[in-house]
Enzyme design. Structure first.
Site, PDB file in Angstrom:
ATOM      1  N   ASP A   1       3.798 -10.443   6.944  1.00 46.68           N
ATOM      2  CA  ASP A   1       4.468 -10.816   8.517  1.00 46.68           C
ATOM      3  C   ASP A   1       4.358 -10.662   9.392  1.00 46.68           C
ATOM      4  O   ASP A   1       3.489  -8.906   9.210  1.00 46.68           O
ATOM      5  CB  ASP A   1       6.158 -10.443   8.750  1.00 46.68           C
ATOM      6  CG  ASP A   1       7.226 -11.482   8.878  1.00 46.68           C
ATOM      7  OD1 ASP A   1       5.987 -12.927   9.500  1.00 46.68           O
ATOM      8  OD2 ASP A   1       7.936 -11.122   9.889  1.00 46.68           O
TER       9      ASP A   1
ATOM     10  N   ASP B   1      13.425 -13.514   6.093  1.00 49.01           N
ATOM     11  CA  ASP B   1      12.518 -13.057   5.356  1.00 49.01           C
ATOM     12  C   ASP B   1      12.741 -13.060   3.978  1.00 49.01           C
ATOM     13  O   ASP B   1      12.818 -11.954   2.675  1.00 49.01           O
ATOM     14  CB  ASP B   1      12.383 -11.819   5.915  1.00 49.01           C
ATOM     15  CG  ASP B   1      11.129 -11.570   7.093  1.00 49.01           C
ATOM     16  OD1 ASP B   1       9.989 -13.378   6.520  1.00 49.01           O
ATOM     17  OD2 ASP B   1      11.013 -11.264   7.529  1.00 49.01           O
TER      18      ASP B   1
END
Length: 1067
Positions: free
Chosen positions: A403, A770
């Site tokens: 990320d 996520d």
């Protein structure tokens, strides 16, 4: 603080995500479903109501009736308030009822003890102990040998020491892991004394009013009293089902476990926000009762432990087989053909060597010890590893999907620039030019401030509101927090721009939190001072991604506050500002609004109807302006990425940010190093990419000679991809940026990458979006500052949000595998191979036993263990992080090269050297080669003119010589296996970067053990050990040097001729 500010929610909403059931929660899920059925039965059968008075968990849950109460009755029952919450006095009284902590299930120590005593190779030791006792009595006849009893006692002592060691290591490792877990702060947001506060979850009391936002773990059992229209819960930890459960205010089932107006401990808010009143804490919560019911934890073997266990089974089977063969050969052949060669007692005690020779006793010790060593090293780096398997898998990592925000970047965002249609302003410029009382400012700032402050999902902690804006604690998304600090600090007296005034003038009557699929947030507000509230001045305020909101805008605001049509030319001008900021690494947000005056919003309109109404009005927006937010890369990330890539791991960026912003950050941190970055269209036309179209999945991976190629794809591109496209992406590119992705797309990226090239995929993330990818990956890595959902889904948590910890984890994963391989390689040549040869020669070649059963056992469980432990403290070799990642599906702990090294190289030097010392000593006593081999029962009184006492004395000295030779040859064996490729001249244990002082300590210890064995009066009396001539203490050092030298020559050949046969045979 105004009422508006108090009512703000700090969460953001999310689209529906499908999450796989947690495999580790089967026991919890079974107990939950069982409880639910029992409760249902109790509800239906009124005649069994008397059972409600028992302590049965189902009966206790049956007594829960808070879900049947109205919201007002809930506040009344628990003497709390939606505005004030609990007061300090009530909290103090109720805290005496206990902490909000669920007690761990009771440990079944008897099972652990059995595992310590009989686990690993200990069960072979038990077999050896039992048959040794039998060889003493009754098979020892009328005059049993004290030697046999001594060996039995030694074996029992080995079992006790091993079991104690395993228990101590297990206890120590558990203590370290528990201490690391305490580093994770579990907090809860509550209303107490009329203020929003953050308190430790363990300090919650019954009656607390708890506010929850997306990503939060439910800290106690709650009765929901306020919910957003889109609130959803993940109950998969309890139910095992991945469907998200909506939250409601009204009862949906009489069964407390099935109704949707209760939020149960340890479930998660995955969408929306809500408020609830605590009705049960700790062991009295539903989860607490389930844990108490389960009452056990299941032991799961890690990857390496499974391989060791498999290796143990093979070795044990071989040892038992050879032990039985030796006894059968004695019974069927030797006993009849050579009567008197060995009695039944002697045959058993001699054959014990088969059991002890093949037991690398140091191996289980080193496996157990590895957990403690690694846990300590991880603890120093503030890394929480949930189990050892995570470390092992990290050593195999071939792709890291990272990320951006909070992982590659600092995660502390700040607004840098503001742009209107016809002007741009830097933050410092705004403060200097417009903050004084006599300075005139552009009118557009008033509208910009309105959208930035009122359309915001973050909020300040009430305890820090007296501090300057920059120092206040804020809860919420990092982007929202940056905009919140900007708006709160914006003060333009000439336009009456002031946050306190603004918050006092408007009230929020509806909100749609940020959604990663829609990529915008909507807030509907009205003025408080209108004559009729539903007819007062009202606004729809929207904040989100420019590429999404531009399509919904028809007008754009100028600096003077007037609006003009958003023509293609105007849009091109705005796009230019957006792309310029994005290419500098800034995140760009569009702030929009439209008037809702004249829209009939009836008081008390249901939330779902209001949501539909707002969606229908999402058109004709006025683009107020753009804000550029900077989130700089972490200073240490670029170096970490360089090391990770050098280790053969590809790093992909997967982010929801704009393409140019993502690419700019990727270049800054080293994920993208190529000037040319392909697009989807260019990839499909590339000949180098098309060669992967028809390859089998395991072969789809970049070749070293291909070099680096870069690719950038957006979420829209991903939607059009087919399997052939994924073959080209995964096979042809080493540098990839996935931008503007949704959670579903991130999950797809992980799954498609795992399906090709035998990749082991790690994923980093910190948000609810996520979690699916974290769970689906081979290694999920969550940030310590991330959401509870992400932490639950991850296998490893970086408590200090430091990406460099991943470098350490990869290194540790490779190191533990490397060191265990070295341990086996060290133990097998001498500890198994060279110990078995004396038994083989005794049974099949008619020689006296060249290494007694006592010395065999002693060597295996003392000398070898002491030396092998030092290998677990080895530091990484210089090339460890330069090697390709290990293929977890094909690369095993042992392979054919390993056995070549053990049996055809090191072992083939060791046992002939040790045996030559036996023959040399016998030659000195006047017994030639053929005088000691194939003699069977001739070795008796008068053989070659020697008495039986003299012959026995020769054998005793010869056995001690063989033992000492093995002890000191292991010096060379140990130093040889310390390095796989590098010379000892560059990597020795005494100084330098790989100094390991445990090695010389182990060498001294093993030598002292040998001295004690040969010179201890008690040992000499019981086990017939004896001092040996001085020359036999010195010659073995020459063997050790020879072994090390020959292995150094082998390594030199491997380094010089990397494509030679010798290199291909190298372990």
């Amino acid at each position: 603080m105004s009422e508006f500010s108090e009512s703000q929610k700090d969460g953001v909403s999310f689209p529906t995500l499908s999450r796989a059931p947690r495999p580790t929660g089967h026991e919890v899920q079974i107990q939950y479903r069982t409880l639910s059925l029992h409760v249902e039965s109790l509800v239906e059968d009124k005649q069994k109501a008397v059972r409600a008075q028992t302590t049965d968990p189902a009966s206790a849950i049956r007594r829960i009736d808070v879900h049947r109460l109205s919201v007002d009755d809930v506040y009344t029952r628990f003497s709390t308030s939606p505005v004030v919450g609990l007061e300090s006095g009530a909290i103090e009284r109720r805290s005496k009822e206990g902490k909000n902590i669920i007690s761990s299930p009771p440990t079944q120590y008897w099972k652990k003890a059995l595992n310590y005593v009989f686990g690993g190779f200990n069960f072979l030791m038990w077999i050896a102990f039992i048959v040794t006792v039998l060889s003493y009595e009754p098979l020892g006849a009328s005059n049993p040998a004290a030697f046999n009893l001594g060996v039995a006692v030694l074996l029992l002592l080995v079992i006790v020491i091993s079991a104690t060691f395993y228990a101590l290591v297990d206890w120590h490792a558990s203590r370290i892991m528990n201490s690391i877990k305490t580093l994770i702060a579990e907090d809860a947001s509550v209303i107490r004394d009329g203020k929003h506060q953050t308190v430790a979850a363990k300090d919650l009391v019954v009656g607390d009013v708890v506010t929850l936002a997306m990503g939060d773990r439910v800290p106690a059992d709650l009765r929901l009293v306020q919910v957003s229209s889109d609130v959803r819960f993940d109950r998969s930890l309890l139910t095992g089902e991945s469907d998200m459960i909506p939250g409601t205010l009204d009862i949906t089932s009489e069964n407390a476990l099935e109704t949707r107006n209760l939020a149960l401990t340890s479930t998660f808010v995955v969408q929306g926000s809500c408020t609830g009143v605590v009705f049960a804490i700790g062991d009295k919560s539903v989860m607490g009762r389930i844990v108490a019911m389960s009452g056990k934890t299941k032991l799961e073997l890690t990857t390496v432990q499974r391989e060791i266990w498999y290796f143990t089974k093979i070795v044990s089977t071989l040892a038992l087989t050879l032990f039985c063969v030796a006894l059968i050969v004695w019974a069927a052949w030797l006993r009849k053909t050579y009567p008197g060669y060995a009695t039944a007692s002697q045959a058993i005690i001699n054959s014990i060597g088969c059991l002890t020779a093949f037991v690398p006793q140091g191996l289980p010790v080193c496996v157990a010890l590895s957990l403690t060593i690694i846990a300590k090293r991880m603890a120093k780096r503030n890394v929480l590893v949930k189990n050892l398997a995570t470390i092992e898998t990290l050593g195999c990592m071939s792709v890291l999907c990272s990320d951006k925000t909070g992982t590659l970047t600092v995660g502390k965002m700040s607004v840098q620039n503001v742009a209107f249609f016809d002007s741009e302003h830097g933050l410092q410029d705004i403060k200097e030019r417009f903050s004084s009382n006599d300075a005139s400012a552009p009118e557009a700032f008033k509208a910009l401030h309105q959208v930035a402050r009122l359309c915001n999902g973050a909020k300040f902690d009430a305890a820090t509101e007296h501090l300057p804006v920059e120092e206040r604690q804020a809860k919420g998304d990092a982007t929202d927090t940056a905009v919140l600090r900007f708006a709160e600090g914006l003060s333009i007296p000439s336009l009456d721009v002031d946050s306190a005034t603004l918050l006092g003038s408007y009230e929020k009557f509806f909100e749609i939190p940020f959604n990663s699929k829609n990529k915008w947030m909507l807030t509907a507000v009205r003025r408080r001072d209108g004559p009729e509230k539903h007819n007062a001045e009202s606004w729809m305020l929207v904040k989100g991604g420019p590429d999404v909101l531009f399509r919904k805008c028809t007008h754009v605001m100028k600096t003077d506050g007037t609006a003009t049509l958003l023509t293609p030319a105007a849009l091109s001008t705005i796009h230019a500002s957006q792309e310029r900021w994005s290419s500098e690494g800034q995140r760009v947000l569009a702030l929009c609004r439209r008037s809702l005056d004249g829209l009939d919003v009836a008081p008390g309109m249901p939330a779902n109807d209001l949501e539909e109404l707002m969606h229908s009005q999402m058109y004709g927006l006025t683009l107020v302006g753009l804000v550029g937010i900077r989130d700089p890369p972490r200073p240490d990330v670029a170096d970490a990425i360089k090391i990770i890539r050098r280790a053969g791991v590809r790093v992909f960026m997967v982010t929801g940010d704009f393409k140019l912003t993502a690419l700019a950050i990727a270049r800054q941190v080293g994920i993208v190093t190529q000037q040319k970055v392909d697009s989807l269209k260019e990839m499909r036309a590339s000949e180098s990419a098309r060669r992967f179209l028809s390859l089998r999945a395991p072969l789809i991976k970049p070749a070293e000679e291909d070099g680096d190629r870069a690719l950038v794809l957006t979420g829209d591109d991903i939607e059009t991809l087919e399997d052939a496209d994924w073959n080209m992406i995964v096979g042809n590119y080493t540098e990839i940026v996935f931008a503007r992705t949704t959670p579903e797309q991130k999950l797809k990226i992980v799954e498609q990458t795992k399906a090709r090239g035998d990749n082991t995929v790690a994923v980093t993330g910190d948000g609810v979006n996520d979690a699916p990818a974290l769970k689906a990956s081979d290694i999920g890595v969550a940030m310590g500052s991330g959401s509870d959902v992400a932490k639950e889904a991850a296998a490893m948590i970086l408590l200090n949000n430091d990406l460099t910890s991943i470098v350490v984890a990869i290194e540790m994963g490779r190191l533990v595998f490397d060191n265990l391989k070295k341990v086996i390689l060290y133990l097998m040549p001498a500890g198994s191979y060279s110990e078995f040869i004396p038994v083989f020669a005794n049974v099949f070649l008619g020689m006296q036993l060249t290494l007694s059963s006592y010395l065999q056992v002693c060597f295996s469980i003392t000398n070898d263990v002491v030396m092998s432990i030092s290998l677990m403290y080895e530091k990484p070799e210089a090339d460890l992080m330069l090697r390709k990642p290990r293929n977890a599906r094909t690369d095993r702990l042992t392979n054919w090269q390993f056995f070549v090294q053990v049996y055809l190289f090191i072992g083939l030097m060791m046992w002939p050297s040790a045996m030559s010392m036996w023959f040399l000593y016998m030659k000195q006593q006047g017994l030639g080669f053929y005088d000691v081999i194939l003699v069977y029962n001739k070795w008796s009184d008068g053989f070659k003119g020697f008495t039986i006492d003299q012959l026995t004395g020769f054998v005793n000295v010869g056995q001690c010589i063989y033992y000492v030779t093995l002890v000191f040859m292991q010096y060379g064996g140990l130093l040889a296996v310390r390095n796989r490729r590098v010379s000892i001249l560059q990597s020795n244990p005494l100084w330098g970067h790989r100094r390991n002082l445990v090695v010389p300590v182990g060498m001294v210890a093993t030598a002292l053990i040998a001295v004690v064995n040969l010179n201890g009066p008690g040992l000499q009396k019981v086990f017939d050990t004896t001092p040996i001539p001085g020359m036999f203490w010195g010659i073995p050092f020459g063997f050790a040097v020879a072994i090390l030298t020959i292995d150094e020559l082998r390594k030199l050949l491997v380094r010089t001729y990397p494509n030679s046969i010798v290199a291909k045979m190298a372990w």
